[in-house]
Motif scaffolding. Structure first.
Motif, PDB file in Angstrom:
ATOM      1  N   THR A  65      29.295 104.225 115.089  1.00  0.00           N
ATOM      2  CA  THR A  65      29.404 105.472 115.853  1.00  0.00           C
ATOM      3  C   THR A  65      30.861 105.916 115.926  1.00  0.00           C
ATOM      4  N   ALA A  66      31.080 107.203 115.660  1.00  0.00           N
ATOM      5  CA  ALA A  66      32.400 107.842 115.745  1.00  0.00           C
ATOM      6  C   ALA A  66      33.256 107.684 114.499  1.00  0.00           C
ATOM      7  N   ALA A  67      32.808 106.894 113.517  1.00  0.00           N
ATOM      8  CA  ALA A  67      33.575 106.772 112.280  1.00  0.00           C
ATOM      9  C   ALA A  67      33.503 108.086 111.499  1.00  0.00           C
ATOM     10  N   ALA A  68      34.596 108.388 110.780  1.00  0.00           N
ATOM     11  CA  ALA A  68      34.629 109.602 109.957  1.00  0.00           C
ATOM     12  C   ALA A  68      34.228 109.238 108.527  1.00  0.00           C
ATOM     13  N   ILE A  69      33.290 109.970 107.967  1.00  0.00           N
ATOM     14  CA  ILE A  69      32.804 109.620 106.632  1.00  0.00           C
ATOM     15  C   ILE A  69      32.591 110.849 105.766  1.00  0.00           C
ATOM     16  N   ARG A  70      32.613 110.596 104.470  1.00  0.00           N
ATOM     17  CA  ARG A  70      32.236 111.630 103.508  1.00  0.00           C
ATOM     18  C   ARG A  70      31.044 111.078 102.732  1.00  0.00           C
ATOM     19  N   LEU A  71      29.997 111.866 102.655  1.00  0.00           N
ATOM     20  CA  LEU A  71      28.769 111.425 102.000  1.00  0.00           C
ATOM     21  C   LEU A  71      28.419 112.364 100.862  1.00  0.00           C
ATOM     22  N   VAL A 103      36.481 102.140 120.525  1.00  0.00           N
ATOM     23  CA  VAL A 103      35.458 103.082 120.984  1.00  0.00           C
ATOM     24  C   VAL A 103      35.065 102.772 122.431  1.00  0.00           C
ATOM     25  N   GLN A 104      34.985 101.487 122.741  1.00  0.00           N
ATOM     26  CA  GLN A 104      34.614 101.043 124.088  1.00  0.00           C
ATOM     27  C   GLN A 104      35.482 101.669 125.177  1.00  0.00           C
ATOM     28  N   LYS A 105      36.780 101.864 124.838  1.00  0.00           N
ATOM     29  CA  LYS A 105      37.726 102.350 125.853  1.00  0.00           C
ATOM     30  C   LYS A 105      37.606 103.852 126.091  1.00  0.00           C
ATOM     31  N   THR A 106      36.835 104.515 125.268  1.00  0.00           N
ATOM     32  CA  THR A 106      36.836 105.980 125.330  1.00  0.00           C
ATOM     33  C   THR A 106      35.467 106.523 125.715  1.00  0.00           C
ATOM     34  N   VAL A 107      35.401 107.857 125.664  1.00  0.00           N
ATOM     35  CA  VAL A 107      34.139 108.518 125.985  1.00  0.00           C
ATOM     36  C   VAL A 107      33.176 108.475 124.802  1.00  0.00           C
ATOM     37  N   MET A 108      33.612 107.809 123.717  1.00  0.00           N
ATOM     38  CA  MET A 108      32.772 107.858 122.523  1.00  0.00           C
ATOM     39  C   MET A 108      31.666 106.812 122.514  1.00  0.00           C
ATOM     40  N   GLN A 109      31.729 105.878 123.442  1.00  0.00           N
ATOM     41  CA  GLN A 109      30.611 104.952 123.505  1.00  0.00           C
ATOM     42  C   GLN A 109      29.374 105.767 123.863  1.00  0.00           C
ATOM     43  N   PRO A 110      28.309 105.553 123.103  1.00  0.00           N
ATOM     44  CA  PRO A 110      27.162 106.451 123.242  1.00  0.00           C
ATOM     45  C   PRO A 110      26.386 106.255 124.530  1.00  0.00           C
ATOM     46  N   LYS A 111      26.875 106.887 125.586  1.00  0.00           N
ATOM     47  CA  LYS A 111      26.129 106.940 126.842  1.00  0.00           C
ATOM     48  C   LYS A 111      26.590 108.166 127.598  1.00  0.00           C
ATOM     49  N   ARG A 112      25.950 108.465 128.704  1.00  0.00           N
ATOM     50  CA  ARG A 112      26.298 109.655 129.450  1.00  0.00           C
ATOM     51  C   ARG A 112      27.533 109.408 130.310  1.00  0.00           C
ATOM     52  N   HIS A 113      28.489 110.340 130.233  1.00  0.00           N
ATOM     53  CA  HIS A 113      29.711 110.176 131.014  1.00  0.00           C
ATOM     54  C   HIS A 113      29.830 111.284 132.041  1.00  0.00           C
ATOM     55  N   SER A 114      30.535 111.006 133.115  1.00  0.00           N
ATOM     56  CA  SER A 114      30.765 112.052 134.108  1.00  0.00           C
ATOM     57  C   SER A 114      31.791 113.037 133.548  1.00  0.00           C
ATOM     58  N   LEU A 115      31.694 114.279 133.992  1.00  0.00           N
ATOM     59  CA  LEU A 115      32.646 115.289 133.528  1.00  0.00           C
ATOM     60  C   LEU A 115      34.055 114.937 133.988  1.00  0.00           C
ATOM     61  N   GLU A 116      34.167 114.265 135.130  1.00  0.00           N
ATOM     62  CA  GLU A 116      35.481 113.851 135.637  1.00  0.00           C
ATOM     63  C   GLU A 116      36.137 112.852 134.689  1.00  0.00           C
ATOM     64  N   PHE A 117      35.356 111.882 134.244  1.00  0.00           N
ATOM     65  CA  PHE A 117      35.897 110.906 133.302  1.00  0.00           C
ATOM     66  C   PHE A 117      36.267 111.582 131.985  1.00  0.00           C
ATOM     67  N   GLN A 121      39.974 112.319 129.299  1.00  0.00           N
ATOM     68  CA  GLN A 121      39.953 112.013 127.864  1.00  0.00           C
ATOM     69  C   GLN A 121      39.888 113.314 127.084  1.00  0.00           C
ATOM     70  N   ALA A 122      40.773 114.235 127.472  1.00  0.00           N
ATOM     71  CA  ALA A 122      40.715 115.578 126.885  1.00  0.00           C
ATOM     72  C   ALA A 122      40.821 115.543 125.358  1.00  0.00           C
ATOM     73  N   HIS A 123      41.423 114.464 124.834  1.00  0.00           N
ATOM     74  CA  HIS A 123      41.580 114.370 123.378  1.00  0.00           C
ATOM     75  C   HIS A 123      40.263 114.013 122.698  1.00  0.00           C
ATOM     76  N   PHE A 124      39.357 113.395 123.426  1.00  0.00           N
ATOM     77  CA  PHE A 124      38.092 112.981 122.816  1.00  0.00           C
ATOM     78  C   PHE A 124      36.879 113.760 123.311  1.00  0.00           C
ATOM     79  N   ARG A 125      37.057 114.512 124.425  1.00  0.00           N
ATOM     80  CA  ARG A 125      35.853 115.140 124.957  1.00  0.00           C
ATOM     81  C   ARG A 125      35.297 116.211 124.024  1.00  0.00           C
ATOM     82  N   PHE A 126      36.160 116.704 123.117  1.00  0.00           N
ATOM     83  CA  PHE A 126      35.670 117.643 122.103  1.00  0.00           C
ATOM     84  C   PHE A 126      34.509 117.066 121.305  1.00  0.00           C
ATOM     85  N   ARG A 127      34.474 115.740 121.173  1.00  0.00           N
ATOM     86  CA  ARG A 127      33.461 115.127 120.309  1.00  0.00           C
ATOM     87  C   ARG A 127      32.127 114.896 121.005  1.00  0.00           C
ATOM     88  N   THR A 128      32.061 115.291 122.283  1.00  0.00           N
ATOM     89  CA  THR A 128      30.775 115.150 122.961  1.00  0.00           C
ATOM     90  C   THR A 128      29.932 116.405 122.732  1.00  0.00           C
TER      91      THR A 128
END
Ligand code: ATP
Ligand code: MN
Length: 480
Positions: A65-71, A103-117, A121-128
Motif C-alpha cells: 500500500t502506498a508504493a508508486a508503480i508503473r504497470l 507507512v505506519q507513522k503516517t495517514v497512509m496506513q489503510p484505516k479511517r483517520h480523524s480530520l484533525e490527525f 499530515q498535510a503532506h500526505f492527506r492529499f493521498r486520502t
C-alpha cells in the motif's frame, strides 16, 4: 506513454485488447492479486490483476500500500462487479517503495483517520480519498468561477497583495517590512520610522482588492479579482483563516438589486457546475457525510444530504429581506423568547453567527440575503440610504456556513463619501485616488466578496475551513 486512469475509466470498454501503461500509487488490495491503482486524476481507481506466478518473489514483496508503480498490461473486460475494465498486468516497475514501518507513522496506513490527525499530515492527506475529492472539487470551483465571469463579459483583474491603503480593515492587517525588528530606525518622537522601510511607508498584506477593483470597474465596466487575502484577526473559528482566497466582482451601473441578482446567479452556477462535473467526488463526500451523520443524535443531523442541499440551492430562490425585518423575525423567535441566544438582539447590533444560522436553518430553511444594514456596522464606502440610518449592504447567508458573501452598492456621490470618511476618521489624503473617481464620470456601481473556502465548505460538506485549503494558515499555525 502512460495513459491517465481518468481517461481509461471514462473510455470504458473502448480500449479492450489494447496494451497500455499506467502509473500511480497502490491504494488497496483486494484478495491479494487485485491491486487498486490511483493516480489522482479522478476519484476512481483502476483494478490491476497480477498473476503471482509471472513475477519474482522480490518484486512482489515491494507491492505494498502506498508504493508508486508503473504497470504495463492489456485492458480486459472485468469479471468482477464494480468496474467495467481491469488491467491484466504484464510488466511491473516499482518506482517508489513504501516501507511498512514508514507507512505506519503516517495517514497512509489503510484505516479511517480523524480530520484533525490528517491536518498534522498535510503532506500526505492529499493521498486520502477525502482530500483527493475535496481538492479536485476546489479546482473545479475555481475553474467554474473564471468560466462564469469570462462568459459574462467580466475582466480578471489582479489587485496588489502588498497594499499601502489601510482604510479597510485597520487593526486586522499583517504588516510587511524589511526593517530589523530588534533595532528599527526611529523618528524624533521615538516611533518606528517606516519612512526608512522598503516602500518608504508602512504597508500591509491586502484584506480586500475592492477599492482597487472599483477603479478598474469605472473604466472596464465589469471586473473581478480572485486572489489571496489576509486577515490577522485572532479568531480561531471553524470558518476563519488568516490566509484565504476571495473573489470580488465589481460592476459599473449596477445597483443593489442587480448586485443581488448577480450573486444569486453566480452561486447557483458554481453549484450546478460542481453537480455536473464532480459527480464521483461529490457522491463519495455525500456518502461519507451520511455515514458520519448516522453516528449522531437525530436532532444534530442534517435534514438533507450533501447532494440534496446543493440541489436545493440550485432550485430555490434565495430569501431576501432587510436587516430591520430580520431583527423583527429574531425578536419574535422561540430561542429569543426563551433566552436561548447567547447574544442579545436589538436594532443596531452586528448579527452573531447564532442569529444568522437561526434565520437560515430554522426560520427560512434556504439561503438568505440580508440587506440595508445600519451604517455604523458597515464599511465607509457603502452607499447611504435615504433613511439616513442604513446603507445599501447585502450579506448572503448559507445553511451550515453563515455568511458566505458580503457586498454592497458603493457610495458614488463625492460629498456623501467625504462625510463618511470624516465620520469614520479616515483621512481624505490617504484615499485621494479613490475620491478622485467620484469627481470625474462617477456612476452607481456595486460588487461583493465571496470567500472561496466557505463556498468549498458548502459544496463538499466539510465543516472545518482548515480542511478545504491545502495548507491552512491560522493563529499559531503555519506549518508546511
Ligand atoms: P465574517 O463576519 O464571517 O468574519 P466578514 O464580514 O469579515 O466575515 P467580508 O469582509 O465581508 O467578511 O469578506 C467577504 C467574504 O470573505 C465573507 O463573506 C467570507 O466568505 C470571506 N471571509 C471573510 N473573512 C474570512 C476569513 N478570515 N477566512 C475565510 N473567509 C473569510
Ligand atoms: Mn471577519
Amino acid at each position: 506513454m502512460a495513459i491517465s486512469i481518468k481517461e481509461l475509466l471514462n473510455e470504458g470498454t473502448a480500449n479492450i485488447g489494447a496494451l497500455v501503461t499506467v502509473q500511480g500509487w497502490i491504494r488497496a488490495f483486494r484478495s491479494n492479486r487485485f491491486l487498486q491503482i490511483n493516480d489522482g486524476s479522478c476519484f476512481g481507481s483502476l483494478q490491476a490483476v497480477v498473476d503471482f506466478n509471472d513475477f519474482p518473489e522480490e518484486q512482489l514483496r515491494l507491492l505494498t500500500t502506498a508504493a508508486a508503480i508503473r504497470l504495463e498490461g492489456k485492458v480486459v473486460e472485468s469479471m468482477g462487479s464494480g468496474q467495467a475494465i481491469e488491467l491484466m498486468v504484464s510488466s511491473i516497475e516499482v518506482i517508489g517503495i513504501a516501507a511498512a514501518d514508514e507507512v505506519q507513522k503516517t495517514v497512509m496506513q489503510p484505516k479511517r483517520h480523524s480530520l484533525e490527525f490528517l491536518r498534522e499530515q498535510a503532506h500526505f492527506r492529499f493521498r486520502t480519498n477525502t482530500f483527493g475529492a475535496v481538492f479536485r472539487i476546489r479546482h473545479s470551483v475555481a475553474y467554474a468561477i473564471h468560466h462564469y465571469f469570462h462568459t459574462n463579459g467580466f475582466f480578471y483583474l489582479n489587485t496588489p497583495i502588498i497594499t499601502g491603503s489601510d482604510a479597510e480593515g485597520a487593526g486586522e492587517m499583517f504588516r510587511v517590512t524589511t526593517l530589523d525588528a530588534k533595532n528599527p530606525p526611529l523618528t524624533d518622537d521615538g516611533k518606528v520610522n517606516f519612512g526608512a522601510d522598503f516602500f518608504g511607508k508602512s504597508v500591509n498584506l491586502t484584506v480586500s482588492g475592492q477599492l482597487e477593483a472599483e477603479l478598474a470597474a469605472l473604466a472596464l465596466g465589469k471586473v473581478y479579482t480572485f486572489g489571496p487575502t489576509f486577515r490577522a484577526e485572532n479568531s480561531n473559528t471553524s470558518r476563519h483563516l488568516a490566509e484565504f482566497w476571495m473573489i470580488e466582482p465589481e460592476v459599473a451601473f449596477n445597483d443593489l438589486q442587480a448586485n443581488m441578482d448577480l450573486t444569486e446567479d453566480f452561486l447557483k452556477f458554481i453549484c450546478r457546475f460542481v453537480m455536473e462535473h464532480c459527480k464521483d467526488d461529490l457522491q463519495f463526500l455525500n456518502d461519507r457525510e451520511a455515514q458520519e451523520q448516522a453516528q449522531k443524535p437525530q436532532h444534530e443531523r442534517h435534514e438533507l444530504s450533501l447532494i440534496e442541499r446543493i440541489a436545493f440551492v440550485i432550485d430555490n430562490p434565495f430569501k431576501r429581506l432587510t436587516y430591520t425585518e430580520a431583527i423583527e423575525v429574531l425578536k419574535n423567535s422561540a430561542p429569543y423568547k426563551k433566552k436561548k441566544f447567547q447574544y442579545d438582539v436589538s436594532w443596531g447590533i452586528d448579527l452573531q453567527s447564532e442569529h444568522e444560522r437561526y434565520l437560515v436553518e430554522k426560520e427560512f430553511k434556504c439561503p438568505v440575503i440580508l440587506t440595508d444594514y445600519p451604517s455604523e456596522i458597515k464599511a465607509f464606502y457603502m452607499r447611504s440610504n435615504d433613511d439616513g440610518k442604513t446603507v445599501a449592504a447585502m450579506d448572503v447567508l448559507f445553511p451550515g456556513i453563515g455568511e458566505i458573501v458580503g457586498g454592497s452598492q458603493r457610495e458614488e456621490r463625492l460629498e456623501v463619501l467625504q462625510q463618511k470618511c470624516a465620520a469614520f476618521g479616515i483621512p481624505e489624503e490617504e484615499l485621494w485616488w479613490y475620491l478622485d473617481t467620484r469627481k470625474i464620470g462617477s456612476v452607481p456601481h456595486a460588487g461583493f466578496g465571496l470567500g472561496l473556502e466557505r463556498m468549498i465548505m458548502f459544496v463538499t460538506g466539510m465543516t472545518n475551513i482548515r480542511d478545504v485549503i491545502p495548507f491552512p494558515r491560522t493563529p499559531l499555525n503555519a506549518s508546511f
